[in-house]
Design a protein around this motif. Structure first.
Motif, mmCIF file in Angstrom:
data_model
loop_
_atom_site.group_PDB
_atom_site.id
_atom_site.type_symbol
_atom_site.label_atom_id
_atom_site.label_comp_id
_atom_site.label_asym_id
_atom_site.label_seq_id
_atom_site.Cartn_x
_atom_site.Cartn_y
_atom_site.Cartn_z
ATOM 1 N N ARG A 1 0.830 -1.211 0.000
ATOM 2 C CA ARG A 1 0.000 0.000 0.000
ATOM 3 C C ARG A 1 0.862 1.258 0.000
ATOM 4 O O ARG A 1 0.610 2.197 -0.779
ATOM 5 N N GLU A 2 1.874 1.265 0.851
ATOM 6 C CA GLU A 2 2.733 2.444 0.939
ATOM 7 C C GLU A 2 3.518 2.651 -0.348
ATOM 8 O O GLU A 2 3.734 3.794 -0.780
ATOM 9 N N ALA A 3 3.946 1.552 -0.991
ATOM 10 C CA ALA A 3 4.664 1.671 -2.263
ATOM 11 C C ALA A 3 3.759 2.241 -3.355
ATOM 12 O O ALA A 3 4.223 2.912 -4.281
ATOM 13 N N SER B 1 -11.433 2.769 0.941
ATOM 14 C CA SER B 1 -12.451 3.264 0.009
ATOM 15 C C SER B 1 -12.479 2.423 -1.264
ATOM 16 O O SER B 1 -13.550 2.087 -1.784
ATOM 17 N N LEU B 2 -11.300 2.037 -1.761
ATOM 18 C CA LEU B 2 -11.223 1.218 -2.966
ATOM 19 C C LEU B 2 -11.816 -0.171 -2.734
ATOM 20 O O LEU B 2 -12.389 -0.779 -3.636
ATOM 21 N N LEU B 3 -11.686 -0.658 -1.500
ATOM 22 C CA LEU B 3 -12.158 -2.004 -1.165
ATOM 23 C C LEU B 3 -13.603 -1.987 -0.654
ATOM 24 O O LEU B 3 -14.247 -3.023 -0.582
ATOM 25 N N ARG C 1 -6.574 -10.195 -3.413
ATOM 26 C CA ARG C 1 -6.237 -9.985 -4.836
ATOM 27 C C ARG C 1 -6.716 -8.622 -5.315
ATOM 28 O O ARG C 1 -6.049 -7.986 -6.155
ATOM 29 N N ARG C 2 -7.844 -8.156 -4.816
ATOM 30 C CA ARG C 2 -8.315 -6.818 -5.183
ATOM 31 C C ARG C 2 -7.358 -5.763 -4.656
ATOM 32 O O ARG C 2 -7.034 -4.796 -5.356
ATOM 33 N N LEU C 3 -6.888 -5.933 -3.420
ATOM 34 C CA LEU C 3 -5.912 -4.997 -2.866
ATOM 35 C C LEU C 3 -4.645 -4.979 -3.704
ATOM 36 O O LEU C 3 -4.113 -3.907 -4.037
ATOM 37 N N GLU D 1 3.663 -14.387 -8.538
ATOM 38 C CA GLU D 1 4.163 -15.398 -7.607
ATOM 39 C C GLU D 1 4.087 -14.893 -6.167
ATOM 40 O O GLU D 1 3.712 -15.638 -5.247
ATOM 41 N N PHE D 2 4.433 -13.637 -5.974
ATOM 42 C CA PHE D 2 4.378 -13.032 -4.643
ATOM 43 C C PHE D 2 2.938 -12.944 -4.146
ATOM 44 O O PHE D 2 2.638 -13.299 -2.993
ATOM 45 N N VAL D 3 2.031 -12.502 -5.004
ATOM 46 C CA VAL D 3 0.622 -12.387 -4.612
ATOM 47 C C VAL D 3 0.061 -13.762 -4.265
ATOM 48 O O VAL D 3 -0.667 -13.923 -3.272
#
Length: 279
Positions: A22-24, A34-36, A59-61, A71-73
């Motif tokens: 999120r910070e990146a 709000s997005l979620l 996955r939405r985030l 792969e990370f997700v």
């Protein structure tokens, strides 16, 4: 999802990684919420490991955070959806939390690398050696506390199946933990496990010129992907878990240098065997 009172190290790590993403992406917790379509309190709880997150929401985030590392997700999804109740949970409330954290790391480890300076690594200790190590603790443990720690350590050893690379300084091999018989049995055990397929054991002798990189103990645990690796360091009140990308990179480099400077596995095994014969 219900709020957790005591998240595990793995649950905390998932929250940390989501916060980093999120910070990146340059988003605040309120913007992510709000997005979620949830409250910012819920985002904060997820990032603190106090609340779980479903695969769909994770996955939405990741999509909102523009994370394209599939792969990370997928590894984060596996962390979020894992419902395993590990054997170490039987010790919750009986042993300090760092003992449980290490067992949980073992369970999910892709590999492990140890640098040992003063003691043989816990996963390679004999029962008597481990009991002597725990017996030296100040303040002293009760008989029940001592046996719990020894039993926990032996169970970790029994269930470990990952590739394990170990570099041990000669100091750890020569320091007498317990009596002569205990020390001899520990060295004999190292000679035996050094022949196991999944264990690679190397020794740093005292007479290695100018070598100072093995000045402290570390345990490097491989995650499902390199971003999820963890370094465990001894701290006054238990293990300190390190997961920042910069520090992980530094510890990887440090281990490679320590490993390269050590004796090869065959010479290391012969070295330990000679020490055992001296006792």
């Amino acid at each position: 999802m219900p709020t957790r009172r005591e998240p595990t190290a793995r649950q905390l790590r998932l929250g940390v990684e989501l916060r980093k993403l999120r910070e990146a992406a340059g988003l605040t917790a309120r913007q992510a919420a709000s997005l979620l379509g949830v409250s910012n309190v819920q985002i904060s709880q997820i990032e603190a490991g106090l609340s779980g997150v479903s695969e769909q929401r994770l996955r939405r985030l990741a999509s909102h955070y523009a994370c394209t590392d599939t792969e990370f997700v997928n590894a984060l999804v596996a962390m979020a959806t894992d419902r395993t109740r590990g054997w170490w949970e039987d010790y919750r409330g009986l042993l300090p939390t760092p003992f449980l954290d290490l067992a949980e790391l073992d369970h999910h480890a892709a590999f492990q690398r140890d640098v040992a300076i003063l003691y043989v690594p816990g996963l390679l200790q004999t029962e008597n050696y481990a009991r002597c190590v725990f017996s030296s603790r100040i303040p002293e443990l009760t008989a029940e506390e001592l046996e719990l720690r020894v039993r926990h350590r032996l169970t970790r050893q029994e269930l470990a199946t990952f590739p394990h690379d170990v570099v041990i300084h000669e100091a750890a091999l020569r320091i007498r933990v317990g009596d002569r018989a205990t020390a001899r049995a520990q060295l004999d055990h190292l000679v035996e496990v050094a022949g196991a397929d999944r264990i690679t054991l190397r020794v740093i002798p005292f007479d290695l010129d100018g070598f100072s990189r093995a000045s402290s103990t570390m345990t490097y645990v491989g995650g499902a992907v390199p971003k999820l690796d963890t370094v465990a360091r001894d701290a006054p009140h238990g293990a300190l878990l390190i997961d920042s990308e910069a520090q992980l990179h530094a510890y990887r480099a440090r281990f490679r240098k320590v490993e390269a400077a050590a004796l090869d596995p065959d010479r290391s095994r012969d070295f330990i065997h000679r020490l055992a014969k001296e006792l």
